[in-house]
Motif scaffolding. Structure first.
Motif, PDB file in Angstrom:
ATOM      1  N   GLU A 244       0.827  -1.203   0.000  1.00  0.00           N
ATOM      2  CA  GLU A 244       0.000   0.000   0.000  1.00  0.00           C
ATOM      3  C   GLU A 244       0.866   1.259   0.000  1.00  0.00           C
ATOM      4  O   GLU A 244       0.540   2.244  -0.667  1.00  0.00           O
ATOM      5  CB  GLU A 244      -0.942  -0.007   1.208  1.00  0.00           C
ATOM      6  CG  GLU A 244      -2.038  -1.049   1.111  1.00  0.00           C
ATOM      7  CD  GLU A 244      -2.807  -1.238   2.413  1.00  0.00           C
ATOM      8  OE1 GLU A 244      -4.015  -1.536   2.327  1.00  0.00           O
ATOM      9  OE2 GLU A 244      -2.204  -1.117   3.510  1.00  0.00           O
TER      10      GLU A 244
ATOM     11  N   ARG B 275       0.926   4.100  -2.904  1.00  0.00           N
ATOM     12  CA  ARG B 275       0.761   5.517  -2.588  1.00  0.00           C
ATOM     13  C   ARG B 275       1.899   6.343  -3.193  1.00  0.00           C
ATOM     14  O   ARG B 275       1.672   7.402  -3.772  1.00  0.00           O
ATOM     15  CB  ARG B 275       0.710   5.713  -1.072  1.00  0.00           C
ATOM     16  CG  ARG B 275       0.579   7.180  -0.666  1.00  0.00           C
ATOM     17  CD  ARG B 275       0.567   7.370   0.831  1.00  0.00           C
ATOM     18  NE  ARG B 275       1.803   6.879   1.415  1.00  0.00           N
ATOM     19  CZ  ARG B 275       1.940   6.585   2.704  1.00  0.00           C
ATOM     20  NH1 ARG B 275       0.928   6.709   3.536  1.00  0.00           N
ATOM     21  NH2 ARG B 275       3.099   6.168   3.173  1.00  0.00           N
TER      22      ARG B 275
ATOM     23  N   ASN C 298       1.441   9.245  -5.919  1.00  0.00           N
ATOM     24  CA  ASN C 298       1.933  10.612  -5.698  1.00  0.00           C
ATOM     25  C   ASN C 298       2.836  11.060  -6.840  1.00  0.00           C
ATOM     26  O   ASN C 298       2.736  12.194  -7.314  1.00  0.00           O
ATOM     27  CB  ASN C 298       2.671  10.710  -4.363  1.00  0.00           C
ATOM     28  CG  ASN C 298       1.739  10.592  -3.167  1.00  0.00           C
ATOM     29  OD1 ASN C 298       0.532  10.725  -3.290  1.00  0.00           O
ATOM     30  ND2 ASN C 298       2.313  10.322  -2.011  1.00  0.00           N
TER      31      ASN C 298
END
Length: 163
Positions: free
Chosen positions: A145, A149, A153
């Motif tokens: 995870e 992320r 980003n």
């Protein structure tokens, strides 16, 4: 990430001219990089420390950005957080600015983000590089995870550059 060749990297730049991409410094140790552990390849230009570059894969194709960093300043001794991998550093985060792609970039428009100065975000996320005590805040997210992320980003930053 799939290993990239020097030629693939040079042709993947979206925010500089072909001439600029031919002249910029690409790491000579591409074959020795831990490609399986990288979500993107980031590096600083050894001849021009204010210049940085990153290359990644988006939608199955290589994309690369030319970045500019600010010169050294006294605020860099303060603790700051990378907006890509969310690692905190004391003096290890820099504002890196990318000229926008296309006509907007030619008109001087740019996008900036605070990033790990050494562009080693994938290694910090995976715990392969240590930014010191308190660099990674406690989270309930799994490693996968956190990686997703970081990729999201970075993708959002690239989308701002190419918009």
């Amino acid at each position: 990430m799939k290993p990239l060749t020097e030629q693939e990297i040079r042709t993947a730049f979206v925010n500089c001219t072909k001439g600029e991409s031919k002249r910029l410094s690409v790491p000579r140790d591409l074959a020795e990089r831990p490609w399986d552990e990288l979500d993107f390849l980031g590096w600083r230009d050894p001849q021009a420390p204010d210049r940085a570059y990153l290359a990644t894969e988006l939608d199955g194709r290589p994309v690369a950005l030319a970045l500019r960093g600010a010169g050294g300043a006294s605020w860099q001794t303060r603790r700051s957080m990378c907006s890509i991998c969310l690692t905190t550093h004391t003096g290890g985060v820099s504002l890196l600015v990318a000229a926008k792609a296309g006509k907007a970039g030619q008109q001087g428009n740019s996008v900036g983000a605070y990033m790990c100065s050494d562009l080693a975000c994938p290694l910090y996320v995976r715990g392969m590089k240590d930014a010191g005590v308190g660099a990674r805040l406690p989270e309930s997210l799994t490693l996968e995870e956190k990686i997703r992320r970081t990729v999201a980003n970075l993708g959002a930053f690239i989308a701002k550059v190419t918009a």
